[in-house]
Motif scaffolding. Sequence first.
Motif, short mmCIF file in Angstrom:
data_model
loop_
_atom_site.label_atom_id
_atom_site.label_comp_id
_atom_site.label_asym_id
_atom_site.label_seq_id
_atom_site.Cartn_x
_atom_site.Cartn_y
_atom_site.Cartn_z
N VAL A 1 -24.87 23.71 -4.88
CA VAL A 1 -24.02 24.79 -5.40
C VAL A 1 -23.87 24.66 -6.91
O VAL A 1 -23.96 25.65 -7.65
CB VAL A 1 -22.65 24.79 -4.71
N ALA A 2 -23.64 23.45 -7.40
CA ALA A 2 -23.50 23.23 -8.84
C ALA A 2 -24.79 23.60 -9.57
O ALA A 2 -24.75 24.16 -10.68
CB ALA A 2 -23.14 21.78 -9.12
N ARG A 3 -25.92 23.31 -8.95
CA ARG A 3 -27.21 23.66 -9.56
C ARG A 3 -27.34 25.18 -9.67
O ARG A 3 -27.78 25.70 -10.70
CB ARG A 3 -28.34 23.07 -8.71
N GLU A 4 -26.95 25.89 -8.63
CA GLU A 4 -26.99 27.36 -8.68
C GLU A 4 -26.11 27.88 -9.81
O GLU A 4 -26.50 28.76 -10.58
CB GLU A 4 -26.52 27.94 -7.35
N GLN A 5 -24.91 27.34 -9.90
CA GLN A 5 -23.96 27.83 -10.90
C GLN A 5 -24.46 27.54 -12.31
O GLN A 5 -24.27 28.36 -13.22
CB GLN A 5 -22.59 27.19 -10.66
N ALA A 6 -25.11 26.40 -12.50
CA ALA A 6 -25.62 26.06 -13.82
C ALA A 6 -26.79 26.94 -14.22
O ALA A 6 -26.96 27.26 -15.40
CB ALA A 6 -26.04 24.58 -13.84
N LEU A 7 -27.60 27.34 -13.26
CA LEU A 7 -28.79 28.14 -13.54
C LEU A 7 -28.50 29.63 -13.67
O LEU A 7 -29.24 30.35 -14.36
CB LEU A 7 -29.84 27.94 -12.44
N ALA A 8 -27.46 30.10 -13.01
CA ALA A 8 -27.24 31.55 -12.92
C ALA A 8 -27.19 32.23 -14.28
O ALA A 8 -27.77 33.31 -14.46
CB ALA A 8 -25.96 31.83 -12.13
#
Length: 342
Positions: free
Chosen positions: A234-241
């Motif tokens: 989830v953190a990876r998604e948020q960082a990439l968005a």
Amino acid sequence: MSKRFSIGLVVGKFAPLHLGHEWLIRQAQEQCEQLVLLSWVCPELAGYEPERRANWLQVRFPELRSWVVTPEWVARQRARGLLLPDLPHESAADAAQRQFVADFCLAVLGHPVDAVFTSEAYGDGFAAHLTRCFGRPVQHVEIDRARIQVPVSGTRLRADIHGLRHYLAAQVYGDFVERIALLGGESSGKSSLAQALAEALGTRHAAEYGRELWEEQGGVLAYDDLLRIGRTQVAREQALAGQCQRYLVCDTTPLTTLFYCRELFGRAEAELEQLAERRYQHLFLCADDFPFVQDGTRQGEAFRRRQNRWYEQELDRRGWAFTCLSGSLLQRVEQVLRHLSG
């Protein structure tokens, strides 16, 4: 060195919070010992809900006091004994809007402000109204009314949020990026599809952290690793968005992590169960018609079929719409693109 004003105020919809707002706020900060941010939209605008606006202000200006007020918030303050009028509607007269701000300052802040900062023509009248209410001078400081520094407005952004994304901080734009989630059993082509889709859409993809950790630890995962995987994904998604263009392709979701946690350990932490409820705008399930490839780490074709059946059951149980993808990699990419354009 003391600053020009003790307490300053910036009021705005911040729907969305854009770099023009940020420029105004930073300029006001330089002139004030304390700066207060106040936001309301009545009626609310879909996609710019109070929770989002409050989060943007907190993320971008954690050092400032900020309030995003709603009719419900006003009702709660009244129940505490604070004297506040109804939250003014968008169509209310200027005097009603300004009076709400004056009452907010006295009831919530507990004191007047010394200056209001705007990029708008109404600023002088706003300051004059506050001066009358407070019985002391309130100065209007106008910042870049011609929008030379940041030539954009909230109205323009709401009409073309993706085309004008360069006027938004990454943390703000990321909230408007649509997540494309790929599910499927082992050896169902998800990783190849995620990369191909990101390339076709001119955007980024969030790779599967669980696979990376599994390889890093020599094919051994402990129970606590599964919650770590869910959180990190989830953190990876948020960082990439915020780095994306309209879409973020997600190679997996915490629902997959939940499956493996139950499969390996027969149980899962409540937090992981909650992470598995994370919603995605576009859900795709990769059919198991893709040729199975045994790379030495996978359990087998029967396991893949069981895993896909579990996904179908869980998605149906949650009432989440999904599209099944089949055929070659190119065919699957085409199916996704048709779905997105439909």
